[in-house]
Design an enzyme around this catalytic site. Structure first.
Site, short mmCIF file in Angstrom:
data_model
loop_
_atom_site.label_atom_id
_atom_site.label_comp_id
_atom_site.label_asym_id
_atom_site.label_seq_id
_atom_site.Cartn_x
_atom_site.Cartn_y
_atom_site.Cartn_z
N ALA A 113 0.85 -1.18 0.00
CA ALA A 113 0.00 0.00 0.00
C ALA A 113 0.88 1.23 0.00
O ALA A 113 2.03 1.18 0.39
CB ALA A 113 -0.89 0.01 1.23
N SER A 114 0.34 2.29 -0.47
CA SER A 114 0.99 3.59 -0.36
C SER A 114 -0.11 4.53 0.07
O SER A 114 -0.82 5.07 -0.75
CB SER A 114 1.60 4.00 -1.69
OG SER A 114 2.20 5.26 -1.60
N ALA A 115 -0.32 4.66 1.38
CA ALA A 115 -1.55 5.27 1.85
C ALA A 115 -1.30 6.08 3.10
O ALA A 115 -0.20 6.12 3.63
CB ALA A 115 -2.59 4.19 2.12
N SER A 116 -2.37 6.76 3.55
CA SER A 116 -2.31 7.46 4.81
C SER A 116 -2.15 6.44 5.93
O SER A 116 -2.42 5.27 5.75
CB SER A 116 -3.58 8.29 5.02
OG SER A 116 -4.69 7.45 5.10
N ALA A 127 -3.99 5.95 8.61
CA ALA A 127 -5.19 5.23 9.02
C ALA A 127 -5.57 4.13 8.06
O ALA A 127 -6.41 3.30 8.36
CB ALA A 127 -6.37 6.19 9.18
N GLN A 128 -4.94 3.99 6.76
CA GLN A 128 -5.35 3.01 5.74
C GLN A 128 -4.20 2.16 5.21
O GLN A 128 -4.31 1.58 4.13
CB GLN A 128 -6.00 3.76 4.56
CG GLN A 128 -7.21 4.59 4.93
CD GLN A 128 -7.72 5.42 3.78
OE1 GLN A 128 -6.96 5.88 2.96
NE2 GLN A 128 -9.02 5.63 3.74
N VAL A 153 3.78 1.41 2.02
CA VAL A 153 3.99 0.20 2.80
C VAL A 153 4.43 -0.95 1.90
O VAL A 153 3.84 -1.18 0.85
CB VAL A 153 2.69 -0.20 3.55
CG1 VAL A 153 2.90 -1.48 4.33
CG2 VAL A 153 2.26 0.93 4.47
N ASP A 175 -9.80 4.26 15.76
CA ASP A 175 -10.17 4.05 14.35
C ASP A 175 -10.43 2.56 14.14
O ASP A 175 -9.76 1.90 13.34
CB ASP A 175 -9.05 4.53 13.43
CG ASP A 175 -9.49 4.65 11.98
OD1 ASP A 175 -10.71 4.73 11.74
OD2 ASP A 175 -8.62 4.66 11.09
#
Length: 481
Positions: A106-109, A111-112, A131, A285
């Site tokens: 993943a390449s995310a905020s 929280a995700q 990630v 969250d």
């Protein structure tokens, strides 16, 4: 200069959209959301803050910014390697990792950014972190590596300082804006965002939660990723990889573990309530992607990018609220909510209680969206159900509750919104995993503070706004295992 060029490009892009749409002008909240998406990391995170703060921002903006997209192209793997080498103090990567998947998980905020399976293609590419899956050298353990996108911290700091100074100038020019506390809100946002790009903070929250589980003897029912601090830094976070299924997928839970789904849900509830009451911070969250059911039946809490805390005084009011919900005492609930929020002196508690009763009656009538599947070869006994817990629905319910408070002159703090949002998530999970479970009446669910067990007295007494309130309470007392 670079940010000025980016801002100009973002505005030009919106102007182009306007021309291509034939001159159709979107509502202000839509225009602002699109502009934030084009301006990058700072404004995307600001948009997400707006979406998660219904007690601070107008409803139409909260709803619109729930659509705020946080996707960008992945950082080239060579750049990721360079950052890892810098953060590992020039150690050869081969001495730490025997394998790193060049395709981002993943390449995310924050929280995700944690997922329960490997995808050969990037699942997302966003504004703050990227990630990757990896395998540690020597031990062969599977881990995930979260890497801060290069330049993110500098951009956030520059943008937020500009916004803060701009609001201070506006408040000086127009003193009436001071009552909105925009400068204070931006100061809080700045602190929150800078914490999010400092992975040592998330590592700390993970470590303290794990220590809490061990201290309270809860490791047998719950866990969180182990942090490899020797390989982690401000820009890199290396964590144990937990493999499990989302708490909402009933069919997969039954397939992956022999533990009863209702028992697993109760373990999740008890662990979360225990952390609210006994840990420095609680996980704020708990959407379905952040609660995993592991093969051994434990619940895995992942992604501690958003955490909250509640003061003892606020929790006393929250406990009264939950107890009143269990017995349908909406007058007590109204006074407890008034204690939590800032309110005017002339609150009509009877009218407030009637609106709360209507809200919770509507909540009770809502049905989660069920997807029923069956294996024809195995017969009816194989039928299973899974639930889609719509985050937009949870936010909608929270907005409705905030609106009820505002109609009666009560404004709730953001911490209250964070707490109630998690309760609404758990309510959705209960409806599919254990529809007969009455969370605040069931003795197996330990949501009370130590010493407030109904077994110690037949009633609880609390005082709100100078009014003595006595409540009959039922359900289990709180105890640490």
């Amino acid at each position: 200069m670079f940010r000025s060029i980016q801002a100009g490009q973002a505005v030009a892009s919106l102007a182009q959209d306007y021309v291509l749409s034939g001159g159709r002008l979107d509502p202000p909240q839509v225009v602002l959301r699109k502009l934030f998406e084009r301006l990058g990391a700072t404004y995307i995170k600001l948009g997400q803050f707006i979406a998660s703060s219904p007690s601070l921002f107008p409803e139409e903006y909260v709803l619109e910014f729930q659509k705020c997209l946080d996707r960008t192209d992945p950082v080239p793997f060579a750049t990721i390697q360079r950052i890892l080498k810098q953060e590992l103090q020039q150690q050869p990567l081969e001495s730490v990792f025997s394998y790193i998947d060049p395709q981002p998980l993943a390449s995310a905020s924050v929280a995700q950014s944690v997922f329960s399976y490997i995808d050969p293609q990037p699942l997302a590419s966003a504004s703050v972190a990227q990630v990757h899956s990896a395998v540690l050298a020597g031990s062969g353990k599977e881990v995930v590596i979260k890497v801060l996108r290069p330049g993110t911290e500098d951009v956030l700091l520059t943008d937020l300082n500009f916004l803060y100074l701009f609001t201070r100038v506006l408040e000086f020019i127009a003193p009436e804006l001071n009552r909105l506390s925009v400068g204070n809100i931006l100061s809080d946002i700045k602190a929150s965002m800078m914490d999010e790009v400092d992975f040592t903070k998330e590592a700390y929250h993970l470590q303290t939660f794990n220590d809490f589980l061990d201290k309270r003897g809860l490791r047998g029912v719950a866990t969180a990723p182990y942090v490899y601090r020797q390989f982690s830094s401000k820009r890199v976070l290396v964590m144990e990889r937990l493999s499990g299924v989302p708490l909402t997928d009933l069919a997969s839970i039954r397939a992956v573990t022999s533990k009863d789904p209702e028992g697993v849900l109760i373990s999740a509830l008890n662990t979360w309530f225990a952390s609210v009451l006994g840990a420095d911070t609680f996980h704020a969250d708990v959407h379905a992607g952040n609660l995993l059911v592991l093969p051994d039946g434990r619940v895995g809490f992942i992604d501690f990018g958003i955490v909250g805390s509640i003061s003892p005084v606020t929790w006393k009011a929250m406990e009264a609220l939950l107890a009143s919900l269990a017995v349908g005492d909406y007058d007590t609930m109204a006074r407890a909510l008034a204690t939590i929020g800032a309110c005017s002196e002339d609150v009509d508690y009877s009218a407030f209680a009637r609106d709360l009763q209507s809200f919770f009656s509507e909540l009770e009538s809502l049905n989660s969206s069920l997807v029923v599947t069956a294996d024809p070869s195995a017969g009816f006994s194989s039928m299973a159900a899974s639930v889609e817990v719509d985050q937009a629905q949870v936010n909608r319910l929270l907005l409705d509750l905030v609106a009820i408070g505002e109609r009666h002159g009560i404004r709730f703090p953001r911490e209250f919104g964070l707490f109630v949002k998690q309760l609404l998530y758990f309510d959705r999970y209960t409806r599919i995993l254990a529809p007969e479970l009455r969370v605040f009446d069931d003795a197996r669910v330990n949501w009370r503070a130590p010493g407030n067990s109904p077994g110690s007295s037949s009633s609880a007494s609390s005082s709100f706004d100078g009014t003595e309130i006595r409540m009959s309470s039922s359900g289990g007392g709180y105890s640490y295992n």
